[in-house]
Each structure stands twice: as C-alpha cells, then as structure tokens.
Design a protein around this motif. Structure first.
Motif, PDB file in Angstrom:
ATOM      1  N   TYR A   1     -31.606  37.614 -31.464  1.00 28.14           N
ATOM      2  CA  TYR A   1     -32.623  37.381 -32.598  1.00 28.14           C
ATOM      3  C   TYR A   1     -32.985  35.860 -32.411  1.00 28.14           C
ATOM      4  O   TYR A   1     -34.290  35.711 -32.332  1.00 28.14           O
ATOM      5  CB  TYR A   1     -32.425  37.828 -33.808  1.00 28.14           C
ATOM      6  CG  TYR A   1     -32.354  39.407 -33.984  1.00 28.14           C
ATOM      7  CD1 TYR A   1     -33.296  40.060 -33.550  1.00 28.14           C
ATOM      8  CD2 TYR A   1     -31.690  39.925 -34.895  1.00 28.14           C
ATOM      9  CE1 TYR A   1     -33.665  41.560 -33.658  1.00 28.14           C
ATOM     10  CE2 TYR A   1     -31.478  41.395 -35.067  1.00 28.14           C
ATOM     11  CZ  TYR A   1     -32.665  42.032 -34.444  1.00 28.14           C
ATOM     12  OH  TYR A   1     -32.871  43.585 -34.555  1.00 28.14           O
ATOM     13  N   GLN A   2     -32.419  35.102 -32.539  1.00 29.39           N
ATOM     14  CA  GLN A   2     -32.725  33.474 -32.798  1.00 29.39           C
ATOM     15  C   GLN A   2     -33.271  33.027 -31.447  1.00 29.39           C
ATOM     16  O   GLN A   2     -34.060  32.453 -31.329  1.00 29.39           O
ATOM     17  CB  GLN A   2     -31.616  32.786 -33.206  1.00 29.39           C
ATOM     18  CG  GLN A   2     -31.082  33.204 -34.637  1.00 29.39           C
ATOM     19  CD  GLN A   2     -30.195  32.233 -35.068  1.00 29.39           C
ATOM     20  OE1 GLN A   2     -30.294  30.886 -34.923  1.00 29.39           O
ATOM     21  NE2 GLN A   2     -29.272  32.377 -36.201  1.00 29.39           N
TER      22      GLN A   2
ATOM     23  N   THR B   1     -41.913  31.799 -31.579  1.00 27.86           N
ATOM     24  CA  THR B   1     -42.442  30.836 -32.593  1.00 27.86           C
ATOM     25  C   THR B   1     -41.958  29.623 -32.550  1.00 27.86           C
ATOM     26  O   THR B   1     -42.554  28.608 -33.191  1.00 27.86           O
ATOM     27  CB  THR B   1     -42.010  31.531 -33.830  1.00 27.86           C
ATOM     28  OG1 THR B   1     -40.663  31.379 -34.260  1.00 27.86           O
ATOM     29  CG2 THR B   1     -42.257  33.017 -33.999  1.00 27.86           C
TER      30      THR B   1
ATOM     31  N   MET C   1     -39.863  43.129 -33.499  1.00 27.42           N
ATOM     32  CA  MET C   1     -40.032  41.893 -33.244  1.00 27.42           C
ATOM     33  C   MET C   1     -41.116  41.688 -32.050  1.00 27.42           C
ATOM     34  O   MET C   1     -42.112  40.961 -31.634  1.00 27.42           O
ATOM     35  CB  MET C   1     -38.864  41.068 -32.786  1.00 27.42           C
ATOM     36  CG  MET C   1     -39.019  39.526 -32.492  1.00 27.42           C
ATOM     37  SD  MET C   1     -37.566  38.805 -31.991  1.00 27.42           S
ATOM     38  CE  MET C   1     -36.784  38.645 -33.398  1.00 27.42           C
TER      39      MET C   1
ATOM     40  N   HIS D   1     -44.966  40.168 -32.030  1.00 25.88           N
ATOM     41  CA  HIS D   1     -45.476  38.962 -31.507  1.00 25.88           C
ATOM     42  C   HIS D   1     -46.051  39.365 -30.094  1.00 25.88           C
ATOM     43  O   HIS D   1     -46.608  38.283 -29.282  1.00 25.88           O
ATOM     44  CB  HIS D   1     -44.079  38.238 -31.025  1.00 25.88           C
ATOM     45  CG  HIS D   1     -43.416  37.682 -32.333  1.00 25.88           C
ATOM     46  ND1 HIS D   1     -43.950  36.399 -33.130  1.00 25.88           N
ATOM     47  CD2 HIS D   1     -42.297  37.860 -32.977  1.00 25.88           C
ATOM     48  CE1 HIS D   1     -43.313  36.546 -34.013  1.00 25.88           C
ATOM     49  NE2 HIS D   1     -42.180  37.180 -33.891  1.00 25.88           N
TER      50      HIS D   1
ATOM     51  N   LYS E   1     -30.407  35.289 -40.039  1.00 27.09           N
ATOM     52  CA  LYS E   1     -31.941  35.204 -40.429  1.00 27.09           C
ATOM     53  C   LYS E   1     -32.447  36.547 -40.435  1.00 27.09           C
ATOM     54  O   LYS E   1     -33.550  36.513 -40.810  1.00 27.09           O
ATOM     55  CB  LYS E   1     -32.834  34.348 -39.088  1.00 27.09           C
ATOM     56  CG  LYS E   1     -32.004  33.030 -39.022  1.00 27.09           C
ATOM     57  CD  LYS E   1     -32.287  32.210 -40.135  1.00 27.09           C
ATOM     58  CE  LYS E   1     -31.736  30.848 -40.044  1.00 27.09           C
ATOM     59  NZ  LYS E   1     -31.507  30.092 -41.198  1.00 27.09           N
ATOM     60  N   TRP E   2     -32.226  37.619 -39.703  1.00 26.97           N
ATOM     61  CA  TRP E   2     -32.499  38.864 -39.956  1.00 26.97           C
ATOM     62  C   TRP E   2     -31.437  40.146 -40.207  1.00 26.97           C
ATOM     63  O   TRP E   2     -30.703  39.819 -40.880  1.00 26.97           O
ATOM     64  CB  TRP E   2     -33.193  39.312 -38.768  1.00 26.97           C
ATOM     65  CG  TRP E   2     -34.419  40.186 -39.043  1.00 26.97           C
ATOM     66  CD1 TRP E   2     -34.839  40.747 -40.226  1.00 26.97           C
ATOM     67  CD2 TRP E   2     -35.601  40.670 -38.042  1.00 26.97           C
ATOM     68  NE1 TRP E   2     -35.841  41.685 -40.146  1.00 26.97           N
ATOM     69  CE2 TRP E   2     -36.351  41.864 -38.557  1.00 26.97           C
ATOM     70  CE3 TRP E   2     -35.566  40.643 -36.863  1.00 26.97           C
ATOM     71  CZ2 TRP E   2     -37.321  42.330 -38.258  1.00 26.97           C
ATOM     72  CZ3 TRP E   2     -36.551  41.275 -36.241  1.00 26.97           C
ATOM     73  CH2 TRP E   2     -37.360  42.121 -36.851  1.00 26.97           C
TER      74      TRP E   2
ATOM     75  N   MET F   1     -38.575  34.378 -39.425  1.00 26.83           N
ATOM     76  CA  MET F   1     -39.266  35.699 -39.710  1.00 26.83           C
ATOM     77  C   MET F   1     -39.844  36.011 -41.061  1.00 26.83           C
ATOM     78  O   MET F   1     -39.775  34.971 -41.710  1.00 26.83           O
ATOM     79  CB  MET F   1     -38.212  36.883 -39.582  1.00 26.83           C
ATOM     80  CG  MET F   1     -37.681  37.123 -37.763  1.00 26.83           C
ATOM     81  SD  MET F   1     -39.021  37.273 -36.672  1.00 26.83           S
ATOM     82  CE  MET F   1     -39.355  38.899 -37.173  1.00 26.83           C
TER      83      MET F   1
ATOM     84  N   GLN G   1     -36.613  34.446 -31.499  1.00 27.72           N
ATOM     85  CA  GLN G   1     -37.570  34.004 -32.291  1.00 27.72           C
ATOM     86  C   GLN G   1     -38.026  32.582 -31.764  1.00 27.72           C
ATOM     87  O   GLN G   1     -39.056  32.278 -32.090  1.00 27.72           O
ATOM     88  CB  GLN G   1     -36.719  33.995 -33.539  1.00 27.72           C
ATOM     89  CG  GLN G   1     -37.574  33.490 -34.837  1.00 27.72           C
ATOM     90  CD  GLN G   1     -38.665  34.615 -35.253  1.00 27.72           C
ATOM     91  OE1 GLN G   1     -38.823  35.514 -34.660  1.00 27.72           O
ATOM     92  NE2 GLN G   1     -39.610  33.844 -35.914  1.00 27.72           N
TER      93      GLN G   1
ATOM     94  N   THR H   1     -37.451  40.353 -43.185  1.00 17.46           N
ATOM     95  CA  THR H   1     -36.250  40.490 -42.403  1.00 17.46           C
ATOM     96  C   THR H   1     -34.932  40.242 -42.985  1.00 17.46           C
ATOM     97  O   THR H   1     -33.911  40.215 -42.367  1.00 17.46           O
ATOM     98  CB  THR H   1     -36.344  39.225 -41.265  1.00 17.46           C
ATOM     99  OG1 THR H   1     -36.477  38.012 -42.029  1.00 17.46           O
ATOM    100  CG2 THR H   1     -37.729  39.109 -40.294  1.00 17.46           C
TER     101      THR H   1
END
Length: 352
Positions: free
Chosen positions: A100-101, A108, A289, A293, A120-121, A1, A104, A5
């Motif tokens: 989230y992962q 991505t 998110m 995206h 990560k966020w 991110m 993500q 994030t």
C-alpha cells in the motif's frame, strides 16, 4: 489516503476451531459493509452517503473486534498458535502495508519516508489483532478485564500516543475485543430469540435514522478511534471526549450484538464466503486504490447523485463477494496463510 482508509478488517479463525454458521454469516455481512465503506467516503458530500458512512463506521469495526475476541478467546501462546499468528497476521501485515505504501507513493508522492510500523490503511486491523491476541492470556486472568479495557479506551486519548502498530486505535477499540473474549455460544444464541431480533432491528434502524437526521453535525473522526480529544479533528475537552467515547462504546456494542442477532443461523453460501473474509479484507483496498488514482469513476458516479451511490454500493457488494470466492482463496492462501514450518523449530526440539 483519505479518512476512509482507517476503516477495515477481519478476524482470522484458527484452523482447528469448528465453523459456526452464524459467526461466518455475521462476518460476511460485516465484510460487505467494510468494502462498501471505503469508496463510500467519496460520496459523503451527499446526505445519504454521509449518513450511511457514519452508520457503517459505528458498526463494522466494533463488530469485527468483538468477533475477533470470541474467536481468539482460547489463545495461550503455544508454539502452534504463535506460528499460526505469524502466518496469518504478521506476514500479511508486512506484505499488504508495504505494498500500500509503495503504491501510495507512486500515485501521490507520499508517505515519504516509508513508515511500515505506522499502518496507513486496512493493515491497521492486522496489527491490532496481533497485539490483542498476544495479550489475551492477560485479559483472561484479570479480575475485572472488561472494566479495565473500557477505562483504558476512555483515558488513552487524553495523551499523545504514537501510531506505532496503530496503538491509539488498538487501545481505543480494546473493549469490543475483550467483551468478545467472554462471549459464549449460549450467550450468542440468546440473541437469536424473536424478541431479541426485533429489538436488534429496532436498534439498527434507530441509529440509521439518527445518522440521517444528525450526521451533518457530527465529525466522523470520532468513529476512527485514533485521535486525542484535544486534537483539531475532535476539539473536545477531556470530559466531553470521555462522554462522547462512552456513547460510541455503548452504541458500538448494541449494534454489534444486533448484527450478530440478525445473522442467519443456517449454513449457506454466505457462510462459505464468511470463511474467506481475510482475502477480501486484504485485497479490496488495492482495487479501490487503483480505481481512485487511475480512473475518474468515483467523481462520475458522484455526479449522478443518489443513482451513482446505489451503483457504487452494488459494485462494492459484487466486488466483496468475488473476493470471498473459493478461487481467490486458492490463489492467495499461499501468500496470506503461508506454511512457515521452515521458519520455526520443530516443536519436539523446543527446550522443556
């Protein structure tokens, strides 16, 4: 991110703690800032967007850490407290960070592999609060806890520290939590005098003016509290790094006290929303998110320049208030504040 994030959070209030209107009002205001800050990252190419983004980052997480310290100040590690901590911090961390992962990677292709222990966020703050809370008895018993926490924050970036459970940020922002632990209602109430409120408004305005004038020359990575001084993001010598972080700690403290000073002491609808910041904190990232995206809304708004920035801020405020509603709390409480009686031994059966 994105760099945004790393911003985020909320303090989880034990159910037995009486509600304090100005604490909940302050949490409401800070949560608005958190929800604004995430999409705001996409507007930092605008001077106004960058200045506001920097100003929010200087204030919101230090203030949340301070309030978290105050709310958690009596934590002793009793079975009831441990169960509550697992229910409101550990389980939500696993659910949110894993979600989230997965999303993500879907959007991505990363992270690959999954790194559940390296948040990560927004879940980083849950990990930080978990570690802070477990160490609360230690800070209560040290002779000079605030000085020790500041020293730790200043020297940690001198070396490489792995991001397991967001340790660099957790230790970097430790002074705000520890100082919050030693606040009292009387000390908070002293912030409510007219003279103090005028000074508080002046502090927030002065920092805002400084951000407007100079933020183009500042690297926002400093306000992430996770980089080593020698990393490319900061590119500072040890002395420069310690000096800069010292300034950030001072500014963060002044702004945190200022926002608490200016928070209303009356119990209002904002207070009720402030009781439910946990749900807003954990859920708003999914909305950001998805918009990022699956739509081009941020690029479209950025093309509108300052008008688009205002529309984004208004939308973020509306989203935050909606996610702090009673309806959302009822729907998500079984997930984010689950009853774990089945997972813990009855307290009367614990060995003496």
């Amino acid at each position: 991110m994105t760099a945004a994030t790393d911003t985020a959070t909320t303090a989880v209030q034990p159910p037995s703690t009486p509600r304090i209107a100005f604490i909940d009002n302050a949490r409401f205001l800070i949560m608005l800032m958190v929800v604004i800050a995430h999409p705001l990252f996409h507007f930092i190419s605008l001077d106004a967007g960058r200045a506001l983004y920097y100003w929010l980052n200087l204030l919101m997480m230090p203030a949340f850490a301070m309030l978290s310290g105050y709310i958690s100040r009596n934590f002793c590690g009793t079975p009831k407290e441990i169960q509550r901590t697992v229910s409101t911090l550990v389980i939500p961390y696993i659910i949110v960070e894993a979600s989230y992962q997965v999303l993500q990677r879907h959007f991505t292709g990363g992270p690959d592999p999954y790194m559940l222990l390296s948040p990560k966020w927004v879940a980083w703050f849950l990990a930080a609060l978990f570690l802070w809370r477990l160490t609360t008895p230690i800070w209560r018993n040290l002779r000079h806890p605030i000085i020790v926490s500041i020293v730790i924050s200043l020297i940690v970036p001198l070396t490489e520290v792995p991001n397991v459970f967001a340790i660099p940020k957790t230790l970097g922002m430790l002074p705000f939590y520890v100082i919050g632990m030693f606040m009292t209602i009387d000390r908070f109430e002293r912030l409510a005098t007219l003279r103090t409120r005028i000074a508080s408004a002046a502090v927030l305005i002065a920092v805002a003016v400084a951000c407007a004038l100079y933020s183009t020359n500042w690297d926002v990575s400093w306000t992430k509290w996770r980089h080593r001084y020698g990393e490319a993001a900061l590119d500072a010598t040890p002395l420069e790094g310690i000096a800069t972080r010292s300034v950030l700690i001072i500014v963060g403290l002044l702004m945190s006290f200022a926002i608490i000073s200016l928070a209303s002491r009356r119990y209002t609808w904002m207070s009720r929303c402030g009781e439910r910041t946990l749900y807003c904190y954990l859920l708003h990232g999914f909305v950001v998110m998805a918009l990022l995206h699956t739509t081009g809304v941020f690029e479209w708004l950025k093309g509108l320049q300052e008008v688009g920035l205002v529309i984004m801020i208004a939308g973020a405020i509306a989203l935050a208030i909606a996610l702090m509603s009673k309806t959302v709390a009822v729907l998500f409480k079984p997930i984010f504040e689950s009853n774990l009686d089945w997972a813990f031994r009855p307290r009367e059966r614990l060995p003496k």
